[in-house]
Design a protein around this motif. Structure first.
Motif, short mmCIF file in Angstrom:
data_model
loop_
_atom_site.label_atom_id
_atom_site.label_comp_id
_atom_site.label_asym_id
_atom_site.label_seq_id
_atom_site.Cartn_x
_atom_site.Cartn_y
_atom_site.Cartn_z
N ALA A 83 -0.97 -4.71 -1.93
CA ALA A 83 -0.07 -4.97 -2.98
C ALA A 83 1.24 -5.59 -2.55
N LEU A 84 1.77 -5.33 -1.38
CA LEU A 84 3.03 -5.57 -0.90
C LEU A 84 2.79 -7.06 -0.49
N VAL A 85 1.70 -7.21 0.20
CA VAL A 85 1.46 -8.91 0.36
C VAL A 85 1.25 -9.80 -0.80
N THR A 86 0.53 -9.29 -1.84
CA THR A 86 0.39 -10.23 -2.72
C THR A 86 1.16 -10.13 -3.74
N GLU A 87 1.76 -9.05 -4.08
CA GLU A 87 2.79 -8.71 -5.41
C GLU A 87 4.07 -8.78 -4.89
N GLY A 88 4.51 -8.39 -3.33
CA GLY A 88 5.87 -8.43 -3.18
C GLY A 88 6.34 -6.97 -3.22
N SER A 89 5.46 -6.24 -4.02
CA SER A 89 6.16 -4.52 -3.92
C SER A 89 5.04 -3.75 -4.22
N ALA A 90 5.18 -2.48 -4.17
CA ALA A 90 4.05 -1.47 -4.37
C ALA A 90 4.82 -0.28 -4.95
N ALA A 91 3.90 0.37 -5.89
CA ALA A 91 4.40 1.58 -6.39
C ALA A 91 4.14 2.82 -5.11
#
Length: 167
Positions: free
Chosen positions: A140-148
């Motif tokens: 999620a960090l790699v693809t979206e730039g953030s993660a919950a």
């Protein structure tokens, strides 16, 4: 930590030491803080915590110091199974019976905890699930730039042959 200390206290232990990991790691700090709070709640006084580098050698050294002291604990909680197995070896080397003279609890529940004698009481976690959650978070960090944020399930205490009421 709460389940482990409550269990050991219910067995009758009032002197419970902890052989911990590196003090700068966040999970070590969280465990230290929880231990202090729970010891206070259970009336166990100031906890004895010995920080190590997580190795078997350092765990053995810490155990030797603890069980050689005048105020020898009746139980020791280890932050990993390698240190717990090393601690069990030191206790046996020094003529102590586990669990009669010293109860031991390992934070990890690898096969190593089950093949020693007595088998170690341990805190068991779903390591593959932890890895899966970490991988999803990283993706999620790699693809979206953030993660919950994600809080995984707590470790569960698995009593085995290394814990008993103190003599």
């Amino acid at each position: 930590m709460r389940d482990t200390l409550t269990y050991l206290t219910a067995l009758g232990h009032r002197s419970v030491a902890r052989v911990a990991g590196l003090p700068d790691l966040i999970h070590t700090q969280l465990r230290d803080r929880a231990r202090r709070e729970i010891c206070f709640e259970l009336g166990l006084g100031e906890p004895v915590i010995v920080h190590t580098d997580y190795s078997g050698d350092d765990g053995a050294h810490a155990t030797r110091r603890l069980i050689s002291s005048v105020a020898r604990p009746t139980a020791v909680i280890y932050d990993n199974d390698i240190m717990a197995v090393a601690g069990l070896s030191v206790a046996q080397e020094m003529g102590l019976d586990a669990p009669g003279d010293l109860s031991l609890v390992a934070w990890d529940d690898s096969q190593l905890s089950r093949v020693v004698r007595p088998p170690l009481t341990a805190l068991s976690r779903d390591i593959p699930a932890y890895g899966s959650h970490a991988a999803r978070t990283l993706m999620a960090l790699v693809t979206e730039g953030s993660a919950a944020g994600f809080e995984d399930s707590a470790a569960r205490l698995v009593p085995r042959g290394s814990t008993a009421p103190p003599r």
